[in-house]
Design a protein around this motif. Sequence first.
Motif, PDB file in Angstrom:
ATOM      1  N   LYS A 190     -23.356  41.305   0.802  1.00 49.83           N
ATOM      2  CA  LYS A 190     -21.755  41.775  -0.010  1.00 49.83           C
ATOM      3  C   LYS A 190     -21.339  41.604   1.045  1.00 49.83           C
ATOM      4  CE  LYS A 190     -19.531  44.643  -1.833  1.00 49.83           C
ATOM      5  NZ  LYS A 190     -19.467  45.911  -1.674  1.00 49.83           N
ATOM      6  N   TRP A 191     -20.118  40.770   0.303  1.00 45.70           N
ATOM      7  CA  TRP A 191     -18.984  40.862   1.583  1.00 45.70           C
ATOM      8  C   TRP A 191     -17.561  40.878   1.194  1.00 45.70           C
ATOM      9  CZ3 TRP A 191     -14.649  38.353  -0.618  1.00 45.70           C
ATOM     10  CH2 TRP A 191     -14.516  37.458  -2.399  1.00 45.70           C
ATOM     11  N   LYS A 192     -16.622  41.375   2.250  1.00 42.89           N
ATOM     12  CA  LYS A 192     -15.333  42.432   1.929  1.00 42.89           C
ATOM     13  C   LYS A 192     -14.421  41.708   3.093  1.00 42.89           C
ATOM     14  CE  LYS A 192     -13.656  46.200   1.127  1.00 42.89           C
ATOM     15  NZ  LYS A 192     -13.576  47.766   0.582  1.00 42.89           N
ATOM     16  N   THR A 193     -13.230  41.808   2.548  1.00 45.80           N
ATOM     17  CA  THR A 193     -12.080  41.298   3.153  1.00 45.80           C
ATOM     18  C   THR A 193     -10.510  41.628   2.617  1.00 45.80           C
ATOM     19  OG1 THR A 193     -11.254  39.683   5.196  1.00 45.80           O
ATOM     20  CG2 THR A 193     -11.494  38.810   3.022  1.00 45.80           C
ATOM     21  N   SER A 242      -2.839  30.948  -2.469  1.00 47.87           N
ATOM     22  CA  SER A 242      -2.075  29.949  -2.301  1.00 47.87           C
ATOM     23  C   SER A 242      -0.594  30.379  -1.900  1.00 47.87           C
ATOM     24  CB  SER A 242      -1.482  29.260  -3.668  1.00 47.87           C
ATOM     25  OG  SER A 242      -0.854  30.086  -4.871  1.00 47.87           O
ATOM     26  N   TRP A 243      -0.432  31.628  -2.071  1.00 48.76           N
ATOM     27  CA  TRP A 243       1.623  32.523  -1.989  1.00 48.76           C
ATOM     28  C   TRP A 243       1.361  32.242   0.084  1.00 48.76           C
ATOM     29  CZ3 TRP A 243      -2.469  35.611  -3.453  1.00 48.76           C
ATOM     30  CH2 TRP A 243      -3.174  36.726  -2.357  1.00 48.76           C
ATOM     31  N   ASP A 244       1.181  32.077   0.505  1.00 52.47           N
ATOM     32  CA  ASP A 244       1.072  31.566   2.220  1.00 52.47           C
ATOM     33  C   ASP A 244       0.039  30.718   2.229  1.00 52.47           C
ATOM     34  OD1 ASP A 244      -1.681  32.804   1.825  1.00 52.47           O
ATOM     35  OD2 ASP A 244      -0.617  34.674   3.098  1.00 52.47           O
ATOM     36  N   SER A 245      -0.231  29.734   1.606  1.00 51.90           N
ATOM     37  CA  SER A 245      -1.825  28.849   1.775  1.00 51.90           C
ATOM     38  C   SER A 245      -2.144  29.089   3.528  1.00 51.90           C
ATOM     39  CB  SER A 245      -0.403  27.418   2.788  1.00 51.90           C
ATOM     40  OG  SER A 245       0.729  27.206   2.002  1.00 51.90           O
ATOM     41  N   LYS A 246      -2.351  30.002   3.229  1.00 54.13           N
ATOM     42  CA  LYS A 246      -4.138  30.905   4.333  1.00 54.13           C
ATOM     43  C   LYS A 246      -5.495  31.202   3.757  1.00 54.13           C
ATOM     44  CE  LYS A 246      -3.841  34.969   7.490  1.00 54.13           C
ATOM     45  NZ  LYS A 246      -3.245  36.460   8.251  1.00 54.13           N
ATOM     46  N   THR A 247      -6.160  30.892   5.303  1.00 48.26           N
ATOM     47  CA  THR A 247      -7.434  30.533   4.794  1.00 48.26           C
ATOM     48  C   THR A 247      -7.837  31.580   5.449  1.00 48.26           C
ATOM     49  OG1 THR A 247      -7.124  28.053   4.502  1.00 48.26           O
ATOM     50  CG2 THR A 247      -9.402  29.096   5.447  1.00 48.26           C
ATOM     51  N   TYR A 248      -9.139  32.202   4.771  1.00 50.68           N
ATOM     52  CA  TYR A 248      -9.920  33.191   5.394  1.00 50.68           C
ATOM     53  C   TYR A 248     -11.138  33.144   5.752  1.00 50.68           C
ATOM     54  CZ  TYR A 248      -5.773  36.188   4.261  1.00 50.68           C
ATOM     55  OH  TYR A 248      -4.576  36.827   4.148  1.00 50.68           O
ATOM     56  N   LYS A 249     -11.892  33.649   6.534  1.00 53.09           N
ATOM     57  CA  LYS A 249     -12.732  33.028   6.493  1.00 53.09           C
ATOM     58  C   LYS A 249     -14.065  34.040   7.337  1.00 53.09           C
ATOM     59  CE  LYS A 249     -12.110  27.917   7.866  1.00 53.09           C
ATOM     60  NZ  LYS A 249     -12.626  26.633   8.399  1.00 53.09           N
ATOM     61  N   LEU A 250     -15.486  34.321   7.022  1.00 56.29           N
ATOM     62  CA  LEU A 250     -15.811  34.875   7.025  1.00 56.29           C
ATOM     63  C   LEU A 250     -17.374  35.292   6.729  1.00 56.29           C
ATOM     64  CD1 LEU A 250     -15.808  38.323   4.365  1.00 56.29           C
ATOM     65  CD2 LEU A 250     -14.167  35.750   4.000  1.00 56.29           C
ATOM     66  N   LYS A 251     -18.164  35.917   6.894  1.00 54.27           N
ATOM     67  CA  LYS A 251     -19.842  36.397   6.626  1.00 54.27           C
ATOM     68  C   LYS A 251     -20.609  37.089   5.725  1.00 54.27           C
ATOM     69  CE  LYS A 251     -22.633  34.255   9.595  1.00 54.27           C
ATOM     70  NZ  LYS A 251     -22.959  33.262   8.975  1.00 54.27           N
ATOM     71  N   ALA A 252     -21.426  36.429   4.812  1.00 54.92           N
ATOM     72  CA  ALA A 252     -21.874  38.176   3.655  1.00 54.92           C
ATOM     73  C   ALA A 252     -22.788  37.811   4.832  1.00 54.92           C
ATOM     74  CB  ALA A 252     -22.180  36.905   2.396  1.00 54.92           C
ATOM     75  N   ASP A 253     -22.755  40.148   4.370  1.00 60.01           N
ATOM     76  CA  ASP A 253     -23.633  41.025   5.564  1.00 60.01           C
ATOM     77  C   ASP A 253     -25.682  39.894   5.410  1.00 60.01           C
ATOM     78  OD1 ASP A 253     -24.476  42.264   3.347  1.00 60.01           O
ATOM     79  OD2 ASP A 253     -23.300  43.553   3.709  1.00 60.01           O
ATOM     80  N   ASN A 254     -26.130  41.366   5.249  1.00 60.92           N
ATOM     81  CA  ASN A 254     -27.476  40.468   5.358  1.00 60.92           C
ATOM     82  C   ASN A 254     -28.422  40.699   4.002  1.00 60.92           C
ATOM     83  OD1 ASN A 254     -28.659  39.968   7.655  1.00 60.92           O
ATOM     84  ND2 ASN A 254     -28.675  42.196   8.418  1.00 60.92           N
ATOM     85  N   SER A 255     -26.935  41.985   2.808  1.00 59.90           N
ATOM     86  CA  SER A 255     -27.728  41.814   1.737  1.00 59.90           C
ATOM     87  C   SER A 255     -26.344  41.508   0.599  1.00 59.90           C
ATOM     88  CB  SER A 255     -27.129  43.210   1.349  1.00 59.90           C
ATOM     89  OG  SER A 255     -25.867  43.662   1.095  1.00 59.90           O
TER      90      SER A 255
END
Length: 477
Positions: free
Chosen positions: A74-77, A59-72
């Motif tokens: 787990k996701w991280k950004t 909400s502080w910058d109204s930014k959207t991050y899109k990513l994929k979880a891995d085969n296990s």
Amino acid sequence: MKNLKQIFIAIAMLLTSFQINAKFKLPALFSDNMMLQQKSDAPIWGWAEKNSNIVIKTSWDSKTYKLKADNSGKWKTELQTPSFGGPFTIEVSEGTEKVVIKNVLIGEVWLCSGQSNMEMPLKGFPGQPVRNGNEIILRSSNKNIRLITVPRAAVLEPKDDFEGKWEEASPKTTANFSSTAWYFGLLLQEVLQVPVGLIHVSYGGSSMEAWMNQEMLKDFASAKIPTTKEDLAKDPNRVPTTLFNGMLSPVIGYGIKGCIWYQGESNYERASEYTALMQKMVSSWRAMWKQGDFPFYFCQIAPFNYASFHPKDYLEKYNSAYLREAQFKAFKEIPNAGMAVLMDVGEENNIHPTDKEKGGNRLAFQALSKTYGVEGFEFESPKFKAMEIKDNSVTVSFDDVPNGITSYGKEVTGFEIAGEDKVFYPAKAEVRRKSVVLTSDKVMKPVAVRYLWKDFAKAELFSNGGLPMSSFRTDEW
């Protein structure tokens, strides 16, 4: 019968939904009231269905991050954070599943770790109070200070999460929170006027080796790595790797500004290894966090009668002055480090000094000067610089005494000098502005000096800023 079948179908669908939802999860570190490090790429991670799409909105910058979880799953950004502020929200979603983290602040985040003198809460231990703790608790409401504690856990394999949550500072939450960490964070917040987050990860009685993993300990033959639960049966908090696995592992990588550390009492019998252990631990933690040489500020252990632990077989090596010396050597060797001297708070028969304010404040002094660039105040204790021998006297000079040293008008009796026979005798001390002149009618040709080289001793010399001088010796006998 038809209704019964519909009920079973509904229950099956509910269970399936629950199982899917159970896979979509955020660690305890990412909860309401959390704090993110300002002006950074702050890591965030979690778990979901394998290869699923994750969307994060800030909400502080109204930014959207899109990513994929891995085969296990787990996701991280990393989230780009601005200068301090809030409260904000973070929305994390996977398909129709969504978590909204509320009341998020952005400010300064510090890791606070060690053993019992870091763990000791503001309410004190049973029968062992913290000085003024009750009044401090009562006055502790502060929406700009956020706290989270990792519960005790000594295990064989690294954990990836823990039971806990971020909380706003209030009498209800601070009573059970680390007193040393509280004083540190409180002074930072007051001086910097920014929100402060404190991640508390400590366990009373723990050895340094317990906070290191097997790779860190491979060059230390004395560290016996546990392999079975039986290895944890006695004093699991002193078994190598156990607290790294159970308590530190889940927070490694969270965005922090730096670390404060108060530990050493459980290593006093093995002072000869302590400097190398500390160097290895700090460098390894920094490598794992991938934030460069983040600040590492620690308390030198306070004087205490450790001889009481060895009433029948006390050895000179048990003198905790050797451990204090090892900590000083570590301070000199570790980059971007600082040490708070506590020679004036020790209690002869209490290993948990009641005065936790001095330790927390002095750690904050280090951070405020070295990390945040605040000027105009003293933050370093006086340190031995050199000695000059002339006839039967020794003049000892000191560093970090911009405005001189003082004994507050009291006689200084804690110095000893020795000749070539290596026998130390009490010295008469004449305190000058930035030096001390020592003599003894029993030492005609002095060659070595010691100051408060004992298990328990009370500080006698201070900087004009009230910071005590550490015990020290000029010999290596």
